[in-house]
Scaffold this motif. Structure first.
Motif, PDB file in Angstrom:
ATOM      1  N   GLU A 176     -62.281 -96.301 -38.729  1.00 13.00           N
ATOM      2  CA  GLU A 176     -61.523 -95.142 -39.507  1.00 13.00           C
ATOM      3  C   GLU A 176     -59.857 -95.817 -39.675  1.00 13.00           C
ATOM      4  OE1 GLU A 176     -60.292 -91.311 -37.707  1.00 13.00           O
ATOM      5  OE2 GLU A 176     -62.959 -89.943 -38.106  1.00 13.00           O
ATOM      6  N   VAL A 177     -60.335 -97.387 -38.312  1.00 18.51           N
ATOM      7  CA  VAL A 177     -59.081 -97.722 -38.797  1.00 18.51           C
ATOM      8  C   VAL A 177     -58.520 -98.956 -40.089  1.00 18.51           C
ATOM      9  CG1 VAL A 177     -57.560-100.181 -37.328  1.00 18.51           C
ATOM     10  CG2 VAL A 177     -58.597 -97.453 -36.024  1.00 18.51           C
ATOM     11  N   THR A 207     -52.593 -94.464 -34.580  1.00 18.09           N
ATOM     12  CA  THR A 207     -51.879 -93.375 -33.259  1.00 18.09           C
ATOM     13  C   THR A 207     -51.402 -94.378 -33.144  1.00 18.09           C
ATOM     14  OG1 THR A 207     -51.663 -91.869 -32.036  1.00 18.09           O
ATOM     15  CG2 THR A 207     -54.039 -92.712 -32.145  1.00 18.09           C
ATOM     16  N   ARG A 263     -55.471 -92.883 -41.145  1.00 19.43           N
ATOM     17  CA  ARG A 263     -56.989 -93.153 -40.551  1.00 19.43           C
ATOM     18  C   ARG A 263     -57.865 -92.595 -41.881  1.00 19.43           C
ATOM     19  NH1 ARG A 263     -55.955 -88.333 -36.069  1.00 19.43           N
ATOM     20  NH2 ARG A 263     -54.617 -89.073 -34.878  1.00 19.43           N
ATOM     21  N   TRP A 310     -47.259 -86.731 -40.035  1.00 20.35           N
ATOM     22  CA  TRP A 310     -46.871 -85.700 -38.300  1.00 20.35           C
ATOM     23  C   TRP A 310     -45.538 -86.589 -36.989  1.00 20.35           C
ATOM     24  CZ3 TRP A 310     -51.069 -88.011 -34.445  1.00 20.35           C
ATOM     25  CH2 TRP A 310     -50.453 -89.002 -34.195  1.00 20.35           C
ATOM     26  N   HIS A 334     -44.807 -89.437 -27.093  1.00 21.73           N
ATOM     27  CA  HIS A 334     -44.856 -90.148 -25.664  1.00 21.73           C
ATOM     28  C   HIS A 334     -44.611 -89.719 -24.565  1.00 21.73           C
ATOM     29  CE1 HIS A 334     -48.630 -91.169 -28.832  1.00 21.73           C
ATOM     30  NE2 HIS A 334     -48.054 -91.342 -29.351  1.00 21.73           N
ATOM     31  N   PHE A 344     -59.881 -85.336 -26.545  1.00 24.38           N
ATOM     32  CA  PHE A 344     -58.989 -86.942 -26.742  1.00 24.38           C
ATOM     33  C   PHE A 344     -59.677 -87.684 -25.583  1.00 24.38           C
ATOM     34  CE2 PHE A 344     -54.836 -89.880 -26.381  1.00 24.38           C
ATOM     35  CZ  PHE A 344     -56.152 -91.467 -27.478  1.00 24.38           C
TER      36      PHE A 344
HETATM   37  C1  87F Z   1     -58.466 -92.554 -35.419  1.00 23.67           C
HETATM   38  C2  87F Z   1     -58.921 -94.225 -35.460  1.00 23.67           C
HETATM   39  C3  87F Z   1     -57.662 -94.040 -33.929  1.00 23.67           C
HETATM   40  C4  87F Z   1     -57.513 -89.888 -33.209  1.00 23.67           C
HETATM   41  C5  87F Z   1     -57.852 -91.551 -35.034  1.00 23.67           C
HETATM   42  O1  87F Z   1     -53.828 -86.577 -30.705  1.00 23.67           O
HETATM   43  C6  87F Z   1     -57.597 -93.768 -32.903  1.00 23.67           C
HETATM   44  C7  87F Z   1     -57.627 -92.600 -32.835  1.00 23.67           C
HETATM   45  O2  87F Z   1     -56.431 -92.031 -30.620  1.00 23.67           O
HETATM   46  C8  87F Z   1     -57.565 -91.666 -31.745  1.00 23.67           C
HETATM   47  N1  87F Z   1     -57.742 -90.868 -34.521  1.00 23.67           N
HETATM   48  N2  87F Z   1     -56.839 -90.362 -32.448  1.00 23.67           N
HETATM   49  C9  87F Z   1     -56.759 -89.604 -30.518  1.00 23.67           C
HETATM   50  C10 87F Z   1     -54.818 -89.225 -31.318  1.00 23.67           C
HETATM   51  C11 87F Z   1     -54.543 -88.615 -30.212  1.00 23.67           C
HETATM   52  C12 87F Z   1     -53.506 -88.097 -29.741  1.00 23.67           C
HETATM   53  N3  87F Z   1     -52.240 -88.930 -29.853  1.00 23.67           N
HETATM   54  C13 87F Z   1     -50.914 -88.897 -30.148  1.00 23.67           C
HETATM   55  C14 87F Z   1     -52.409 -87.064 -30.493  1.00 23.67           C
HETATM   56  C15 87F Z   1     -51.712 -86.406 -31.006  1.00 23.67           C
HETATM   57  C16 87F Z   1     -50.533 -87.786 -30.896  1.00 23.67           C
END
Ligand code: 87F
Length: 561
Positions: A163-164, A184, A215, A232, A236, A279
């Motif tokens: 998804e990146v 993110t 994404r 969003w 952190h 997560f």
């Molecule tokens: C998609 C591509 C790469 C979700 C992704 O939920 C990395 C990610 O790390 C990824 N989709 N996530 C998880 C996100 C975790 C977290 N980050 C901060 C949250 C809330 C806000």
């Protein structure tokens, strides 16, 4: 706290008579065999949107002359599909005709029009104020992530990698190193955290940003619910102790509950994610889960994660404690997205259009003057403006629609489609007796009110509408939660578009097995939505509904978005 009582959940349990256990067939099915009705249920899965359909509708909104001019044939304004006939089409048409979004020529990306962006601003204002009360500061980190930073924490990127989105060129020239667009910002922010945090005096560090992320989803996109770019906030935070981090996880989760319940009038269930659904980069994930009765699908509302010391290890975020030892920080991250708006639309919208909860409605009351010979021109305009000013004086977001190219009925339809909570009709007889007629968008109920009572009555009605919308949605949601004790009951409930509360052994292999066996061939398989914080009693000897092993928890399962 992970064990705190959740009033929302208590209602669910009580109203579903969840303490009554139905008898299950005494077969080996507790160990799990597919059920005959397992899986062919139509569940309102959206068909790809027809962009032209929406555009066609737009042309249908032919202005109609009024005020004595010759009248052309009136065209119908409104939705062409009913919510319970084709939910996917209904939703697509609604967000387009309700002027929430417009389409864009990059697939999976949508334009947020002022009508929906204003709702986002209301959510943002509330949440921003509340997190600042907790000592969180806003900042802004760059959109781009280097490959090195992004892949520093392997667990976190694994699974998400497809998804990146990457920037590989500038003009015609290949970049020396591709650069990722943030999905993110953990990996964007934490190298700075490692630099900024030196001593216990630098803690806690609490930074939030309001931003966009990308994404590159391959599943069917849906406005607000699943888009390739979305808005969003991502918070952190870093603490000296796990206890402090734990407290914050739950404070934030409760703010997310408030966004859904107090603003969007959407009931949610708070809980913790299973190991499979959490997560991967973190220690544990808490969530608020909403439900869309029309499709029988659960939807993750927002998540608040305790990251533990995983990222601290990878990014070397350490501090010197009071005993002069170098130790790792404890971290959280938490996010709430524009998906909130989509959930609200899906839950409250009806066959006439959007139904906006007053607290987030950009316009809370729309005044529609009804012109007649004796009530027209300046007299009518002044009367209408006076009613608007009474409403505004009462703190209500009000406007009048005095456009003379549209008839009053056309305007009624238009503002119903846009979901304005209160319509204020002002006709010649109302004017003569200094009254108006108030019409509720949610129920259609009408009442006459004198101008001198309008300020109070309109405010009262707006509060009632806000409360009634939540109550109605909660009743509907509660009626869709079924407590089961075996696989057969599980599949029956699932295929009747329910969420299922089931005693579970809490084993990942069992969740995977449930997923496999509940797949309906249309991409709809059941998973755990959460383990609600508000747990029913689990009597000694209760078995897992699927594996037959001793149950550890009640888990909430469902098909989901
Ligand atoms: C998609 C591509 C790469 C979700 C992704 O939920 C990395 C990610 O790390 C990824 N989709 N996530 C998880 C996100 C975790 C977290 N980050 C901060 C949250 C809330 C806000």
């Amino acid at each position: 706290m992970a064990t705190e009582a959740d009033p929302a959940m208590a209602t669910v349990v009580a109203e579903n008579g969840a303490n009554k256990v139905k008898a299950c067939p005494a077969t080996a099915e507790n160990a799990g065999e597919p059920n005959s009705d397992g899986g062919k249920k139509k569940d309102g899965k959206e068909k790809p949107k027809k962009k032209s359909g929406g555009e066609k509708k737009k042309q249908d909104q032919t202005p109609k002359a009024s005020g004595g001019k010759e009248v052309k044939k009136e065209t119908k304004l409104g939705l062409s599909v009913k919510k319970d006939e084709n939910f996917g089409e209904w939703y697509s048409e609604l967000v387009l005709l309700g002027e929430m979004i417009d389409y864009y020529d990059v697939s999976g990306c949508y334009i947020l029009r002022p009508w929906s962006y204003s709702i986002w601003e209301t959510i943002k204002d509330f949440l921003d104020t509340e997190i600042k009360k907790l000592g969180v500061e806003n900042g802004y980190f760059p959109l781009f992530v280097s490959q090195t930073a992004l892949t520093r924490e392997k667990d976190h990127v694994e699974g998400f990698a497809p998804e990146v989105a990457w920037v590989t060129k500038s003009g015609d020239t290949d970049l020396e190193m591709p650069i990722a667009v943030r999905p993110t910002s953990e990996t964007v922010m934490y190298p700075s955290y490692a630099k900024w945090i030196r001593s216990h005096r630098d803690l806690p560090l609490k930074i939030n940003q309001w931003n966009n992320v990308v994404r590159w989803e391959f599943k069917h996109p849906t406005p607000f619910i699943r888009s390739r770019e979305f808005l969003w906030q991502e918070g952190h935070t870093a603490f000296a102790t796990k206890e402090e981090a734990d407290v914050e996880v739950h404070q934030i989760l409760d703010l997310y509950r408030q966004v859904y319940e107090d603003y969007l009038a959407v009931p949610v269930i708070k809980g913790i994610k299973s190991e499979k659904e959490k997560f991967a980069g973190g220690l544990y994930t808490t969530t608020v889960e909403a439900f869309v009765p029309s499709t029988g699908r659960g939807i993750q509302g927002a998540t608040s994660h305790c990251l533990g010391q995983n990222f601290a290890k990878m990014f070397d975020i350490t501090f010197e404690n009071k005993d002069k030892e170098r130790v790792m920080v404890w971290q959280n991250s938490w996010g709430l997205t524009t998906r909130t708006i989509g959930v609200m639309v899906m839950v409250h919208g009806d066959d006439k259009g959007l139904v906006l909860p007053p607290k987030v409605a950009p316009v809370q009351a729309v005044v529609i003057p009804i012109p007649m010979k004796e009530f027209s021109g300046e007299v009518m305009m002044n009367a209408s403006a006076e009613v608007v000013s009474i409403l505004k004086g009462a703190g209500i977001r009000a406007k009048d629609d005095t456009r003379d190219v549209y008839t009053p009925p056309w305007k009624y339809n238009h503002w119903e489609l846009k979901g304005v909570p209160l319509r204020v009709e002002l006709g010649p007889r109302d004017f003569a007796s200094k009254k108006v007629v108030l019409v509720r968008r949610d129920t259609g109920e009408k009442e006459a009110v004198a101008w001198d009572k309008l300020a109070d009555r309109a405010n009262e009605l707006l509060q009632t509408i806000q409360k009634d919308l939540l109550e109605k949605a909660r009743k509907e949601r509660d009626a869709c939660i079924e407590k089961v004790s075996c696989w057969e009951e599980f599949m029956t409930a699932l295929n009747a578009k329910k969420m299922v509360l089931a005693p579970w052994c809490d084993e990942t292999e069992v969740e995977e097995e449930v997923k496999k066996m509940s797949a309906d061939g249309e991409g709809g398989a059941a998973k755990t939505l959460c383990m609600p914080f508000d747990q029913l009693p689990l009597p000694e000897g209760t078995k897992c509904f699927k594996s037959g092993k001793p149950a550890k928890r009640w888990a909430l399962w469902g098909r989901s978005y």
